[in-house]
Write a protein that holds these residues in place. Structure first.
Motif, short mmCIF file in Angstrom:
data_model
loop_
_atom_site.label_atom_id
_atom_site.label_comp_id
_atom_site.label_asym_id
_atom_site.label_seq_id
_atom_site.Cartn_x
_atom_site.Cartn_y
_atom_site.Cartn_z
N ILE A 25 0.83 -1.21 0.00
CA ILE A 25 0.00 0.00 0.00
C ILE A 25 0.86 1.26 0.00
CG2 ILE A 25 -1.72 1.31 1.33
CD1 ILE A 25 -2.80 -1.31 2.39
N GLN A 26 2.00 1.22 0.67
CA GLN A 26 2.78 2.43 0.88
C GLN A 26 3.41 2.98 -0.40
OE1 GLN A 26 7.05 0.61 2.40
NE2 GLN A 26 5.64 1.33 3.93
N THR A 27 3.39 2.21 -1.49
CA THR A 27 3.92 2.72 -2.76
C THR A 27 3.02 3.80 -3.35
OG1 THR A 27 2.84 0.87 -3.89
CG2 THR A 27 5.18 0.63 -3.35
N ASP A 28 1.78 3.91 -2.87
CA ASP A 28 0.88 4.98 -3.28
C ASP A 28 1.21 6.21 -2.43
OD1 ASP A 28 -1.20 6.76 -3.68
OD2 ASP A 28 -2.76 5.21 -3.70
N ARG A 29 2.01 7.12 -2.97
CA ARG A 29 2.50 8.25 -2.18
C ARG A 29 1.38 9.14 -1.66
NH1 ARG A 29 7.35 10.09 -6.18
NH2 ARG A 29 8.61 8.18 -6.03
N MET A 30 0.36 9.34 -2.47
CA MET A 30 -0.74 10.20 -2.02
C MET A 30 -1.41 9.59 -0.79
SD MET A 30 -4.17 11.50 -4.03
CE MET A 30 -3.22 12.22 -5.37
N ARG A 31 -1.64 8.28 -0.84
CA ARG A 31 -2.28 7.60 0.29
C ARG A 31 -1.36 7.61 1.50
NH1 ARG A 31 -5.15 1.68 -0.40
NH2 ARG A 31 -6.27 1.62 1.57
N LEU A 80 11.58 19.15 8.26
CA LEU A 80 11.53 18.86 6.83
C LEU A 80 12.36 17.63 6.51
CD1 LEU A 80 12.05 22.51 5.53
CD2 LEU A 80 9.89 21.29 5.83
N ARG A 81 11.91 16.82 5.52
CA ARG A 81 10.74 17.04 4.71
C ARG A 81 9.60 16.10 5.09
NH1 ARG A 81 12.18 13.51 -0.68
NH2 ARG A 81 13.37 11.98 0.48
N ALA A 82 9.92 15.03 5.80
CA ALA A 82 8.91 14.02 6.15
C ALA A 82 7.85 14.58 7.09
CB ALA A 82 9.59 12.80 6.78
N GLY A 83 8.18 15.66 7.81
CA GLY A 83 7.23 16.21 8.76
C GLY A 83 6.09 17.00 8.14
N LEU A 84 6.16 17.29 6.84
CA LEU A 84 5.15 18.15 6.23
C LEU A 84 3.73 17.59 6.30
CD1 LEU A 84 7.10 19.56 3.15
CD2 LEU A 84 6.36 20.81 5.19
N PRO A 85 3.47 16.33 5.91
CA PRO A 85 2.09 15.84 6.02
C PRO A 85 1.60 15.75 7.46
CG PRO A 85 3.56 14.07 5.32
CD PRO A 85 4.33 15.33 5.25
N LEU A 86 2.49 15.45 8.40
CA LEU A 86 2.11 15.43 9.82
C LEU A 86 1.77 16.85 10.27
CD1 LEU A 86 1.83 13.58 12.28
CD2 LEU A 86 4.25 14.01 12.79
N HIS A 87 2.55 17.81 9.81
CA HIS A 87 2.29 19.23 10.09
C HIS A 87 0.91 19.63 9.57
CE1 HIS A 87 3.92 23.44 10.65
NE2 HIS A 87 2.87 23.68 9.88
N ASN A 88 0.60 19.21 8.34
CA ASN A 88 -0.70 19.56 7.77
C ASN A 88 -1.86 18.99 8.57
OD1 ASN A 88 0.42 21.02 5.67
ND2 ASN A 88 0.44 19.29 4.25
N GLY A 89 -1.70 17.75 9.06
CA GLY A 89 -2.74 17.16 9.89
C GLY A 89 -2.96 17.94 11.16
N LEU A 205 8.70 1.30 8.99
CA LEU A 205 7.99 1.36 7.72
C LEU A 205 8.89 1.76 6.56
CD1 LEU A 205 7.66 4.65 7.32
CD2 LEU A 205 5.67 4.33 8.76
N GLY A 206 10.16 2.01 6.84
CA GLY A 206 11.08 2.48 5.80
C GLY A 206 11.38 3.95 6.00
N ASP A 207 11.78 4.62 4.92
CA ASP A 207 12.12 6.04 4.96
C ASP A 207 10.87 6.86 4.66
OD1 ASP A 207 12.96 8.72 3.96
OD2 ASP A 207 14.97 7.93 4.27
N ALA A 208 10.34 7.53 5.67
CA ALA A 208 9.07 8.25 5.51
C ALA A 208 9.18 9.38 4.49
CB ALA A 208 8.60 8.81 6.86
N GLY A 209 10.31 10.06 4.46
CA GLY A 209 10.49 11.15 3.50
C GLY A 209 10.46 10.65 2.07
N ASP A 210 11.16 9.55 1.81
CA ASP A 210 11.17 8.97 0.46
C ASP A 210 9.79 8.47 0.07
OD1 ASP A 210 13.84 9.52 0.43
OD2 ASP A 210 14.53 7.45 0.39
N LEU A 211 9.08 7.85 1.01
CA LEU A 211 7.76 7.32 0.72
C LEU A 211 6.75 8.44 0.49
CD1 LEU A 211 7.79 4.39 3.28
CD2 LEU A 211 7.66 4.14 0.80
N CYS A 212 6.97 9.58 1.10
CA CYS A 212 6.08 10.73 0.89
C CYS A 212 6.36 11.42 -0.44
CB CYS A 212 6.25 11.74 2.01
SG CYS A 212 5.43 11.35 3.56
#
Length: 219
Positions: A25-31, A80-89, A205-212
């Motif tokens: 599932i994690q290959t879907d970056r948007m999800r 930055l940079r993995a923190g951006l979606p968490l920041h948005n939440g 889960l791997g590298d959160a920044g790369d997966l994002c």
């Protein structure tokens, strides 16, 4: 440091964590980004229960209603940079907060297991007497949180500190307990047992920044 472990009690957050970990599932970056954002919302809601509130009168079409509202000046800071979606939440819930951004990344000078955390960019309002919410989805060794907090010292002294993360390792949390003040709060969705030889969370889960946002080139 006060630790608030979300998955100690079952909730819908379990589903978001499972999808973040799932290699199919994690290959879907948007999800992936959206699941981190949703966990930011859940963690932000839990955090909100520990803020100070003032009674406020609100005018309705039929009269007055008394509603307790948060009484703290909040600054949201993401790594930055993995923190951006968490920041948005978090920002979805603390929508009137000030915002701060700081970069921190692992640098392997000898291309081996040894690394240092480099902090190179900081944009922040004053933190004096404010409530700081510092967000990074991965808490591995804990050194990113500690180094970032040291870099933020030039921005002033916050009244309260809340750290927000998605997945952490026990070793990193223990290290942070020795580095942060006792009244610091850590809000974390789930805690894993160990780190591997390169300091990555297992099972994690791997590298959160790369997966994002896709893989990056090292420099």
């Amino acid at each position: 440091m006060h630790i608030h472990h979300l998955l100690e009690n079952n909730s819908i957050a379990n589903k978001f964590i499972a999808q973040l970990r799932d290699i199919n599932i994690q290959t879907d970056r948007m999800r992936f980004r959206r699941n981190i954002e949703r966990l930011g919302e859940v963690l932000g809601y839990e955090l909100s229960k520990h803020l100070n509130y003032n009674d406020t009168s609100v005018t309705t079409p039929l009269g007055q209603a008394n509603v307790p509202l948060p009484a703290e000046d909040i600054v949201l800071c993401s790594i930055l940079r993995a923190g951006l979606p968490l920041h948005n939440g978090l920002l979805n819930y603390f929508d009137d907060a000030e915002n701060s951004f700081i970069s921190a990344y692992r640098h392997h000078p000898d291309n081996d297991e040894k690394f240092e955390i480099l902090v190179e960019y900081l944009a922040s309002p004053s933190l004096d007497n404010k409530t700081l919410i510092l967000a990074d989805p991965m808490l591995a060794t804990g050194r990113s949180f500690v180094n970032v907090m040291k870099a933020l010292e030039s921005m002033g002294t916050p009244k309260n500190i809340h750290l927000v993360s998605v997945i952490g390792a026990k070793e990193g949390i223990e290290y942070m307990q020795s580095e942060f003040p006792e009244n610091t709060h850590l809000w974390i969705a789930t805690i894993d047992e160990e780190l591997n030889e390169r300091g990555y969370i297992v099972p994690g889960l791997g590298d959160a920044g790369d997966l994002c946002y896709g893989t990056k080139m090292q420099h």
